[in-house]
Design a protein around this motif. Structure first.
Motif, short mmCIF file in Angstrom:
data_model
loop_
_atom_site.label_atom_id
_atom_site.label_comp_id
_atom_site.label_asym_id
_atom_site.label_seq_id
_atom_site.Cartn_x
_atom_site.Cartn_y
_atom_site.Cartn_z
N THR A 49 -27.65 15.57 61.90
CA THR A 49 -26.60 14.80 61.34
C THR A 49 -25.35 15.57 61.32
O THR A 49 -24.50 14.95 61.53
CB THR A 49 -27.01 14.59 59.65
N TRP A 50 -25.23 16.81 61.06
CA TRP A 50 -23.98 17.58 61.50
C TRP A 50 -23.45 16.97 62.80
O TRP A 50 -22.19 16.70 63.20
CB TRP A 50 -24.35 19.01 61.30
N GLY A 51 -24.21 17.06 63.85
CA GLY A 51 -23.79 16.56 65.16
C GLY A 51 -23.07 15.12 65.37
O GLY A 51 -22.15 14.85 65.83
N VAL A 55 -19.12 13.91 65.38
CA VAL A 55 -18.54 12.86 66.34
C VAL A 55 -17.86 11.52 65.64
O VAL A 55 -16.42 11.42 66.16
CB VAL A 55 -19.53 12.03 67.34
N LEU A 56 -18.43 11.31 64.58
CA LEU A 56 -17.74 10.36 63.91
C LEU A 56 -16.48 10.70 63.09
O LEU A 56 -15.43 9.80 62.92
CB LEU A 56 -18.74 9.67 62.74
N ALA A 95 -15.57 22.58 58.01
CA ALA A 95 -16.55 23.20 57.06
C ALA A 95 -18.06 22.88 57.18
O ALA A 95 -18.63 23.68 56.93
CB ALA A 95 -15.97 22.21 55.62
N LEU A 96 -18.41 21.66 57.88
CA LEU A 96 -19.49 21.68 58.38
C LEU A 96 -20.14 22.76 59.29
O LEU A 96 -21.25 23.11 59.14
CB LEU A 96 -19.87 20.17 58.93
N LEU A 325 -30.14 20.80 67.64
CA LEU A 325 -30.05 19.68 66.77
C LEU A 325 -28.67 19.21 66.86
O LEU A 325 -28.55 17.94 66.92
CB LEU A 325 -30.71 19.98 65.57
N HIS A 326 -27.92 20.03 66.69
CA HIS A 326 -26.42 19.82 66.66
C HIS A 326 -25.95 19.03 67.75
O HIS A 326 -25.26 17.85 67.86
CB HIS A 326 -25.34 20.73 66.60
#
Length: 387
Positions: A49-51, A55-56, A95-96, A325-326
């Protein structure tokens, strides 16, 4: 029904009157489409989800105005909401990255894990099954002081005061009441570090977290994530779901580890599937039942493909796994934006009936995120994700 604690959302006139809101409105181009994000939980799978968020947040097309999350999804959502309230998308991305770097185990352990990983995984599954079956170990006798290593990391990356500010993105975090089994959705005004810890408190690993005198466990058992609060705020008509659990398996598992994995996936995905099915069914049954439902446009970024599940687990925090995962999440988000960025704000791209098996009869002419498109885009760079 879940117990919703909505944040004290300002009206549009009030929101436009604050200095921060005026600065943010000037900073965000008018062409950016307001969106809400529904972020599923799943331990280290949250790095996927971080990845997606990376992008978003870097896109000039979207303005994230509300988020709903559970477990790792709640943590990602809180970090983003906090950073957006204080600064902007660039700070949210930073931060992420900082949080997930803090979560990753030392890189020096990666080499040994690569050699011994299969043996360690088999041992972990065996010992886990023995401990659970024999009730030999619980978070209460193994960790009597209730120490939670997430607390310090959350305190370092989430500003609760910023989240509680009236012009912060709307944030909804789901927790599960241990006594009643019911979901409780906590909004901005009631947000605390303890609420985030409760949302990620898997009962096999952590003691229940007390909120307002009640014990709470991981929100994934009751809402993973919860959609209804975002639908009724009116802040965004476009809602993008970011799932972490594949909706279907190629075949029924027969080994103990596979059976446990699939049962967990079904349990933690059931509430999201039920909500999406009910939305589609209510739309089909009553055209005028709820204006908010009919104005809603649902979208979906594809979940991690099955190929990834053969390489790691929700408790694997190695640098290599987190990076992988990222990278996969970024590929999925780029695929989504390439295919549907122009649709967001105009039409719905998620065919709930096709993906989640709702009872709705209407079908979209071009279903969003079909498996043949997304699986190919995400799986292709897996072996190149770790340099």
């Amino acid at each position: 029904m879940p117990e919703f604690l909505f944040p004290e959302l300002p009206t549009r006139d009030d929101a436009g009157s604050t200095p921060r809101a005026r600065r943010q409105r000037r900073a965000v181009p008018a062409l950016r489409t307001p969106i809400g994000l529904a972020l599923q939980g799943g331990g280290s799978w949250g790095a996927y989800t971080w990845g997606v968020l990376d992008v978003l947040l870097g896109s000039r097309r979207f303005d994230i105005v509300q988020l709903s999350g559970t477990s790792a999804g709640a943590i990602n959502a809180a970090i983003v909401a906090s950073a957006l309230a204080k600064s902007g998308p660039r700070e949210a991305r930073r931060a992420l990255a900082s949080f997930w770097a803090a979560m990753a185990q030392p890189a020096a352990a990666d080499f040994g894990r690569g050699v011994w990983g299969p043996v360690e995984r088999a041992f972990r599954e065996t010992i886990h099954g023995w401990l659970v079956a024999g009730s030999a170990l619980t978070p209460y006798n193994a960790n009597p002081l209730g120490v939670n290593p997430l607390r310090a990391a959350l305190a370092a990356h989430v500003d609760i005061d910023a989240i509680r500010a009236p012009d912060a993105p709307a944030l909804f975090v789901t927790v599960t009441n241990v006594r009643t089994g019911r979901a409780r959705v906590i909004g901005n005004a009631a947000m605390t570090i303890d609420a985030l810890l409760a949302s990620a408190a898997l009962p096999q690993l952590f003691q229940a977290v007390e909120l307002d005198g009640e014990p709470y466990w991981d929100g994934g058992y009751s809402g993973n994530p919860t959609l209804w609060p975002m639908i009724h705020t009116g802040r965004a008509r476009d809602l993008i779901v970011v799932p972490l659990v594949p909706e279907a398996d190629a075949a029924a598992p027969t080994d103990a580890a596979g059976i446990r994995r699939r049962v967990g996936e079904i349990v933690f995905n059931s509430s999201l599937v039920a909500e999406l099915q009910s939305i589609a069914t209510m739309r089909a049954m009553a055209a005028d039942s709820d204006a908010a439902l009919h104005q809603l446009r649902l979208h979906r970024v594809a979940p991690p493909p099955r190929a990834l599940h053969a390489h790691g687990s929700a408790i694997d925090r190695s640098h290599a796994w987190i990076r992988r995962l990222h990278a996969a999440g970024r590929v999925a988000a780029r695929g989504f934006t390439a295919r549907h960025a122009a649709d967001v704000g105009r039409r719905e791209t998620l065919d709930v009936d096709d993906v989640y098996g709702s009872m709705a009869t209407a079908a979209l002419p071009a279903p969003g995120n079909d498996p043949t498109f997304d699986a190919a885009r995400i799986a292709a760079p897996l072996d190149r994700a770790v340099s």
